[in-house]
Design an enzyme around this catalytic site. Structure first.
Site, PDB file in Angstrom:
ATOM      1  N   ASP A  18       0.847  -1.190   0.000  1.00 52.17           N
ATOM      2  CA  ASP A  18       0.000   0.000   0.000  1.00 52.17           C
ATOM      3  C   ASP A  18       0.883   1.241   0.000  1.00 52.17           C
ATOM      4  OD1 ASP A  18      -2.321   1.768   0.378  1.00 52.17           O
ATOM      5  OD2 ASP A  18      -3.336  -0.087   0.913  1.00 52.17           O
ATOM      6  N   HIS A  41      -2.589   3.410  -4.679  1.00 56.76           N
ATOM      7  CA  HIS A  41      -2.099   2.880  -3.395  1.00 56.76           C
ATOM      8  C   HIS A  41      -0.687   2.311  -3.569  1.00 56.76           C
ATOM      9  CE1 HIS A  41      -5.570   3.209  -0.698  1.00 56.76           C
ATOM     10  NE2 HIS A  41      -6.345   2.926  -1.728  1.00 56.76           N
ATOM     11  N   GLU A  84      -9.593   3.013  -5.325  1.00 53.21           N
ATOM     12  CA  GLU A  84      -9.202   4.368  -4.931  1.00 53.21           C
ATOM     13  C   GLU A  84      -7.942   4.869  -5.650  1.00 53.21           C
ATOM     14  OE1 GLU A  84     -10.742   4.644  -0.393  1.00 53.21           O
ATOM     15  OE2 GLU A  84      -8.883   3.526  -0.661  1.00 53.21           O
TER      16      GLU A  84
HETATM   17  C1  ACM Z   1     -10.878  -0.302   0.321  1.00 55.17           C
HETATM   18  O1  ACM Z   1     -11.382  -0.266   1.449  1.00 55.17           O
HETATM   19  N1  ACM Z   1     -10.242   0.754  -0.147  1.00 55.17           N
HETATM   20  C2  ACM Z   1     -10.965  -1.481  -0.520  1.00 55.17           C
END
Ligand code: ACM
Ligand code: ZN
Length: 629
Positions: free
Chosen positions: A46, A107, A171
């Site tokens: 991440d 991410h 995201e």
């Molecule tokens: C997430 O909670 N961004 C998958």
């Protein structure tokens, strides 16, 4: 006779925000196995850390696995490929399949810190040191990121014998792609056109994911991704993990794609609070009880009615680790809630067949949970025990003038015991059955007791008889507070003393101005931190006992330190207090320190100070009209 409802009974564990050593992961697997959960989704990368050794790209772990946290300390950790193999075998021996997740194209700041050329601008950065989503992402115009992932997947896929490979996909901000000439050139070259439903950049993400799907397939794996992979066109054989509600899952199943349901809005995010936030360790927010997790039915009626229910392959709880600062807190968040999923994925089916429904079902749940907790004790696992809570926000300091009526509840039916003589409660102490009155200053110690006799952590509540603190007679006041600003970052008020002389003076109208003296972009990159102290008077509207709450560093009233959040994550105040105050002006001093503690920047807060009169239900902020100096 039991049988599972779903072939995929999952649990996702985020080891990127915080890293948990091999032993912790094995304990997690042990408890999954004990409860017939069979799929461990391992969130390995991440923005805040890259946690798996990749031999071809050593800087991923040399650089990408480490960050200097806001507190100034280095944090890091990663699994070697040998450790990964060991864990995979450990899980397989317990009938658990591991699904690795390597995030793309967002991410990804930890990887970009290691290999800056992977991003659009190619600028050197660091792994992200605050929570939230990084807007620097992989460039979808260059070829390097595609090659990078081919290489990474080529090393990761063979370590995991299971059928799924998770590519993330959630995201991914599109801001850098919008500005990047290479990304825009790719959009033109591939003929990706924005339409009413999806922007050209969303289609570019879909292009990215579809290319990666081919790579994943080449290694004999099925690709799975978060529900954003629907945007701009779903890859042909993708399985969708529906997290932003059930809509993504419904859309994917309607198109005959497999789905794993894990909607945060339906209780599947078990990093949320499970009790009154004022007496629980700080979390990301939200509220999800064990009961809610248990009750969730992952097959939406609309899909069942359309004959598409069988595309729901399973259900999963997600454990995100932003606020799981250590193993103890991590376990406290996960257990026993995650076990409810087992009860759902496995036993409810049998329950239904036995005709156990409604209130009955919940009673059954309680009994099973009580037994499951005894087994957790056997494994030395820390778990949440609902604590006695007070109405309208628990508080460990209760001021009163005549009498205080002490009322306690627990969010699952639970025996509570208490003492009034300062001694620690035991299972044999007085059982709480109804609210009781206190008329003299008293220390109340109260705890929950499980049927096994194990007690929850006792709460200590000082219930203090006070007289109304008198208001000040002040000849002349003007609106607002006096504020002094100090340059620099302060982790505690101690070091602030030395900086007193450099203060600039100004008048502020609202408490908001304490926290917004410098513009703070979402990324917090390059933000110049500062501290501020505001002083003056607050006009208390009427005589009474007031509860006081704030995420500022300190709140002083009448020269007394009321709220002290020193050293804490400045979020969801856990240091409320109360005071008997007469109507009129009271001296107030507010201290703000701009810093990042526990990944949360204090200037993401609104600077408010909240009051609640003891007979009111809700806190309301101190307004500009109430402030003067
Ligand atoms: C997430 O909670 N961004 C998958
Ligand atoms: Zn680009």
């Amino acid at each position: 006779r039991d049988e599972p409802c779903f072939g995929y009974r999952g649990a996702m564990f985020d080891v990127a925000r915080y890293f948990y050593p091999v032993e912790d992961v094995k304990r997690f697997i042990d408890i999954m196995a004990l409860h017939k959960l069979n799929t461990f989704h391992w969130h390995l990368t991440d923005d805040q850390g890259w946690r798996i050794e990749i031999k071809k790209y050593p800087k991923l772990t040399e650089i990408g696995s480490k960050r200097i946290d806001g507190e100034g300390t280095e944090y890091g950790g990663f699994y070697t490929q040998e450790e990964v193999k060991d864990i995979v075998k450990y899980a397989a021996d317990r009938f658990i399949t591991i699904v690795p997740e390597i995030e793309l194209p967002g991410h990804e700041m930890a990887a970009i810190a290691a290999y800056p050329e992977l991003s659009c601008e190619g600028k050197q950065g660091t792994p992200r040191i605050i929570w939230g989503v990084e807007d620097i992402v992989l460039c979808a115009g260059k070829e390097e990121p595609f090659q990078f992932f081919e290489d990474v997947i080529a090393e990761v896929a063979p370590l995991f014998p299971g059928e799924y490979f998770h590519i993330g996909g959630d995201e991914c901000p599109k801001t850098s792609w919008e500005k990047c000439p290479l990304c825009q050139a790719r959009i033109r070259k591939e003929g990706l056109k924005g339409d009413k439903e999806h922007s050209a950049e969303e289609k570019l993400q879909s292009y990215f994911v579809q290319r990666m799907e081919k790579v994943v397939n080449k290694h004999g794996k099925k690709m799975i991704g978060w529900d954003e992979i629907l945007e701009g066109g779903l890859a042909p054989s993708a399985t969708v993990m529906s997290w932003r509600g059930e809509e993504g899952g419904i859309a994917a199943a309607s198109m005959n794609h497999d789905v794993i349901m894990t909607p945060g809005s339906e209780g599947m995010y078990i990093d949320q609070f499970q009790g009154d936030y004022k007496i629980n360790p700080v979390s990301i927010g939200g509220f999800t009880t064990a009961e809610r997790v248990y009750k969730y039915n992952p097959v939406p009626d609309t899909l069942a009615a359309a004959g598409k229910g069988h595309f729901i392959k399973g259900v999963q709880c997600n454990v995100w680790s932003e606020y799981l600062y250590n193993t103890d807190i991590m376990e406290y968040r996960i257990y026993p809630r995650i076990l409810e999923k087992q009860f759902h994925g496995y036993f409810v089916h049998a329950d239904m067949a036995k005709g156990v429904t409604g209130a009955n079902l919940l009673a059954f749940l309680e009994r099973r949970l009580d037994n499951a907790q005894v087994r957790l004790d056997g494994h030395g696992i820390n778990y949440y025990i609902p604590q006695p809570e007070q109405p309208n926000g628990s508080c460990n300091f209760v001021a009163f003038t005549d009498k205080a009526t002490m009322t306690f509840t627990t969010n699952r039916p639970m025996k509570m015991v208490y003492t009034l003589d300062g001694t620690e409660p035991t299972p044999e102490s007085t059982v709480y059955t109804a609210p009781f009155d206190i008329t003299e200053t008293t220390t109340v110690k109260i705890a929950s007791v499980l049927p096994s006799g194990k007690m929850g952590k006792p709460r200590t509540i000082l219930v203090e008889k006070q007289t109304l603190a008198p208001a000040k007679e002040v000849a002349k006041t003007t609106p607002g507070l006096d504020m002094e600003v100090f340059d620099g970052m302060y982790l505690s008020v101690n070091n602030l003393e030395a900086a007193q002389k450099t203060g600039k003076k100004q008048v502020i109208k609202t408490t908001r101005e304490l926290t917004n003296q410098v513009p703070a972009p979402e990324s917090m990159r390059g933000v110049k931190q500062y501290a501020a102290i505001a002083t003056g008077y607050v006009n208390i509207p009427e005589d009474g006992v007031y509860y006081i709450s704030s995420d500022l560093e300190e709140v002083w009233i009448d020269g007394k330190l009321m709220v002290n959040n020193g050293g804490e994550v400045k979020r969801f105040s856990r240091h409320d207090t109360s005071a008997a105050l007469a109507k009129g002006l009271h001296e107030i001093k507010l201290v703000f320190l701009g810093h990042i503690i526990g990944g949360w920047p204090s200037n993401w807060n609104d600077g408010s100070v909240q009051l609640r009169k003891s007979d009111a239900e809700k806190f309301t902020p101190i307004t500009a009209e109430m402030l003067s100096h």
